[in-house]
Structures are given as C-alpha cells and as structure tokens.
Design an enzyme around this catalytic site. Structure first.
Site, short mmCIF file in Angstrom:
data_model
loop_
_atom_site.label_atom_id
_atom_site.label_comp_id
_atom_site.label_asym_id
_atom_site.label_seq_id
_atom_site.Cartn_x
_atom_site.Cartn_y
_atom_site.Cartn_z
N ASP A 1 4.51 -0.10 6.52
CA ASP A 1 4.49 -1.47 6.00
C ASP A 1 3.35 -2.28 6.60
OD1 ASP A 1 6.77 -0.55 4.87
OD2 ASP A 1 8.13 -1.77 6.07
N THR B 1 9.07 8.96 4.97
CA THR B 1 8.23 10.03 5.51
C THR B 1 7.38 9.53 6.68
OG1 THR B 1 6.60 9.41 3.84
CG2 THR B 1 7.96 11.32 3.35
N ASP B 2 7.28 8.20 6.83
CA ASP B 2 6.28 7.69 7.80
C ASP B 2 6.70 7.86 9.25
OD1 ASP B 2 8.14 5.58 7.80
OD2 ASP B 2 6.60 4.02 7.83
N LEU C 1 10.20 -5.71 0.07
CA LEU C 1 8.75 -5.79 -0.13
C LEU C 1 8.07 -6.18 1.19
CD1 LEU C 1 8.58 -7.54 -3.62
CD2 LEU C 1 8.59 -5.10 -3.10
N SER C 2 8.81 -6.02 2.27
CA SER C 2 8.26 -6.20 3.62
C SER C 2 7.86 -7.61 3.96
CB SER C 2 7.05 -5.30 3.83
OG SER C 2 7.48 -3.99 3.96
N SER C 3 8.76 -8.56 3.71
CA SER C 3 8.43 -9.93 4.12
C SER C 3 8.28 -10.01 5.64
CB SER C 3 9.47 -10.92 3.61
OG SER C 3 10.76 -10.52 3.98
N SER C 4 9.05 -9.22 6.38
CA SER C 4 8.94 -9.34 7.85
C SER C 4 7.60 -8.76 8.35
CB SER C 4 10.13 -8.71 8.56
OG SER C 4 10.28 -7.37 8.18
N GLU D 1 8.16 -4.90 16.08
CA GLU D 1 9.37 -4.63 15.28
C GLU D 1 10.26 -3.62 16.01
OE1 GLU D 1 9.28 -5.50 11.47
OE2 GLU D 1 11.42 -5.05 11.49
C1 GLA Z 1 10.88 0.56 5.82
C2 GLA Z 1 10.10 0.84 7.10
C3 GLA Z 1 8.92 1.77 6.83
C4 GLA Z 1 9.36 3.00 6.07
C5 GLA Z 1 10.23 2.64 4.87
C6 GLA Z 1 10.82 3.85 4.20
O1 GLA Z 1 10.11 -0.18 4.92
O2 GLA Z 1 9.64 -0.37 7.67
O3 GLA Z 1 8.30 2.10 8.05
O4 GLA Z 1 10.02 3.90 6.92
O5 GLA Z 1 11.29 1.78 5.22
O6 GLA Z 1 9.83 4.63 3.64
#
Ligand code: GLA
Length: 389
Positions: A175, A35-36, A127-130, A163
C-alpha cells in the site's frame, strides 16, 4: 479542495503564512493479493483520489492535528516528545506513528507542527486511506524539516514501519509503496522480495476501472489480517524443514504441490496454496497485459477472487455478492475483491458503455441481498505522493 483546506487551516491555526499543501493518493490493487508479506509480486496502482494535507512547522513541541473527515473530534493535540499510540488520539495515531518512525530511523522531529487533512477516499474501504495518511505525513515531514536525502521508497518504508510497530497491523509494503511511487495511467509491478519494480501502462481504450465499496466496516479485520500472516509464516516454517526457501513466493505451483504435505494442517495448506498460486497468477497477468490480452488478465482476476474466497477465506458474503453479481454482467472483463478483504472494496474492469448498467444491476442485487447499499466509483490512475504548493 486545496482552497477549502487552506481556509480551514487559516481559521484554526491563525492564517496560512508558511503553510504548504501536500497530497497522497489511495490505491487499488489489480492482482496479487496477500502476496506482499510472502515475498511475492503485487500489481497495484495509485488513484487520483486521496488525502490532502496542509502543514506548517511550529516553534514549540506541540502537535495540533485536525481532520475535515472527523470534524466532531476537533483539534487533537499532542507533543513530539514521547510519541506513543493512544486510543484517544484516534486517527492522529497515523501521522504520529510516522513521526515516531522518522525518529527511529535517526531523524527525530524536534519541533511540532500544525496539520489539517481532508481525504476523499472512503474510510475503511480497503483503498488504503491509512497508508495515504502515512505517506502524506512523510512527504510533509521531509519537506518541512529538510530531510532531502530520503527517497519516496524510504517514505513508503517508514509508513509501513509505523503501521507495523506503532499501530499494530503487520501489513506488507504494497500500500505505502503504491501510494508513494504511483504514476498516472501506470500500474506498478513490484517484487516484494527485493522491492525491484517496473511500471506497466494500463491502456484501457474502451474499459473503465470500477470500484464497488461494500460499506461493510472491517471491524475484526486487522486481527484476522495478522492471523493470516501468522498462518503463512507457520506454513513456510513447515516447508523449510525440507526446502531451502526464504518465502512462499519462491515456489512454483509444481514445487508447492510436490511438498505441500509437509504442512501439517489442511487450513494452513490452503493459505499457503493461495500465496503460491496468487503470486504465479500475478506474473501471468502482467504477461497477459503486456501482450495486450485483457481478456486473459480478467480471467486471472476472477481466479484470484475464487482463491481468496475458498482457500484464503478473506472475502465474506458482502464482497462475494458484489463479485459474483459482477461476473454475470455484460461487458465485465474481470472482477475481484481488492486489499485486505473482510469488507472493503472490489475492483472490476468494465466496458465503458456497460458501466451504468453494471452499477445499476450490481447495486440492486447487493441491496437486496445485504440490506444496505454499496457505493460505486469509476476511478482514474494517478500520480504518487507529492508537494502541491
Ligand atoms: C492490506 C495490507 C497490504 C496487503 C493487502 C493484501 O492492504 O496493508 O500490505 O497485504 O492487505 O494484499
């Protein structure tokens, strides 16, 4: 952790005088997926696991980067001049990208630095390591080079900018925002249309947040991610032929249903439907949580997964196996994939006294069906990026 990192820094770069320690967490999104970049709401929280960094300014233009997660790569060298993404630069494209973004925003870093990182977030897990590496780099640059007027939100925006424009993933702001702005025991209710946000306490008296990592590497994930984003943009353009809206997140379910035929492909209709309904689900979920109705929150998490599976099509057999087995376990309040999808992790809220059984049963079912094991983490919600010492 800090001591090991400092010892490594000292060994590689000649002592630790003047070196400082930084941290940025990983994140998990509780609800509000994909959704972001559609002007909708998200509800992530920062974790206590994340990326530790030790950094020190240099007197020349050299950059020397080392990761204790990729020791086989050794020290990767580059320069603050002419920063550009390079395949052989591997993971260092993330910190380099942030330095480049600072430059683009009028804060060109003129001096080099030495940097050692260690992350205890599983890589490529969703879990967004980057983003964690981006934010830890931003915090270090602000501190080392004295850019005191930039806020944590700026650091999040620079991370996203790098990014998008340096590393080629068209991600939204969730993230980096969650990682920069996280608060212990709180989730962040963020409206991505204008970056307004509030914190919502996550009071789990008898429950735990359990993350299951599918161990499926994302692979084509990044290009699929950009593809979904493009599909949403096209659907929006089709709706805009009649509706005066700037983003899918502005629509209610009813408005979407009344106008969906403007979208000329069935696939794009489903993509847009997910974006609209998921945003509304996020609003309802936060209301439910505020009213102390965890049960309802869990149901909305489950519905989010179904929509990501059937309409948005970003789950895949690995994530579906984890979630569908989770739903059958005793003591599960809710379970869904989290992050971009296409592999990565699921998040479940589980009654504390059922966690062990949950991990055993879901782990066994996953291994049987998929042929390799999943990893489970019982996580805590922690603070955002910061200087440690
Ligand atoms: C990744 C992206 C976020 C978001 C999610 C899905 O983590 O980096 O910006 O779009 O996917 O919700």
């Amino acid at each position: 952790m800090k001591d090991q990192l400092l010892a490594k820094f000292g060994e590689l770069f000649g002592g630790t005088d003047g070196a400082k320690v930084y941290f940025a967490p990983g994140r998990v999104n509780l609800i509000g997926e994909h959704t972001d970049y559609n002007g909708g709401h998200v509800f992530p929280c920062a974790l206590t696991i994340g990326t530790y960094g030790v950094a020190r300014k240099r007197n020349d233009k050299k950059l020397r980067f080392y990761s204790m997660n990729f020791e086989q790569l050794g020290v990767l060298e580059s320069s603050v001049e002419n920063l550009k993404p390079e395949k052989e630069a591997d993971w260092t494209n993330y910190p380099k990208g942030v330095m480049w973004a600072f430059g683009e925003k009028g804060m060109k870093v003129e001096q080099g630095m030495d940097l050692v990182l260690f992350g205890n977030i599983p890589n490529g897990s969703g879990l967004s390591s980057s983003a964690s590496v981006e934010v830890v780099t931003g915090v270090a640059l602000r501190d080392l080079f004295g850019y005191d007027d930039i806020s944590m939100i700026d650091i999040a925006l620079f991370g996203q900018y790098s990014e998008n424009n340096f590393n080629g993933v068209n991600c939204g702001i969730m993230d980096q925002f969650a990682i920069a702005m996280g608060k212990k025991d709180q989730a962040i209710f963020l409206d991505t249309s204008d970056l307004s946000y509030t914190y919502a306490p996550i009071k789990l008296a008898d429950e735990k947040i359990v993350i299951a990592c599918s161990n499926k590497k994302r692979g084509l994930g990044d290009s699929k991610y950009n593809e979904r984003r493009a599909e949403c943009e096209e659907a929006l353009a089709e709706l805009q032929t009649k509706l005066d809206i700037k983003a899918l997140g502005e629509l209610s379910e009813e408005e979407f249903e009344a106008n969906k035929d403007l979208i000329k492909s069935e696939v794009r209709q489903r993509r847009a439907k997910h974006a609209v309904y998921e945003n509304q689900r996020t609003l309802k979920a936060v209301d439910a949580l505020k009213a102390g109705n965890l049960e309802e929150f869990g149901k909305l998490m489950n519905a989010s997964h179904v929509s990501l599976r059937d309409d948005y099509e970003v789950t895949g057999i690995e994530l579906d196996t984890l979630v569908e087995n989770a739903w059958e376990q005793e003591g599960v309040i809710g379970s869904r994939m989290t992050g971009a999808g296409f592999g990565g992790c699921t998040v479940s809220i589980v009654k504390t006294d059922c966690v062990d059984k949950f991990i055993e049963n879901v782990g066994k079912a996953y291994l049987e069906k998929i042929g390799y094991a999943a990893d489970f983490y019982v996580v805590e919600i922690g603070d955002g990026g910061r200087v440690l010492a």
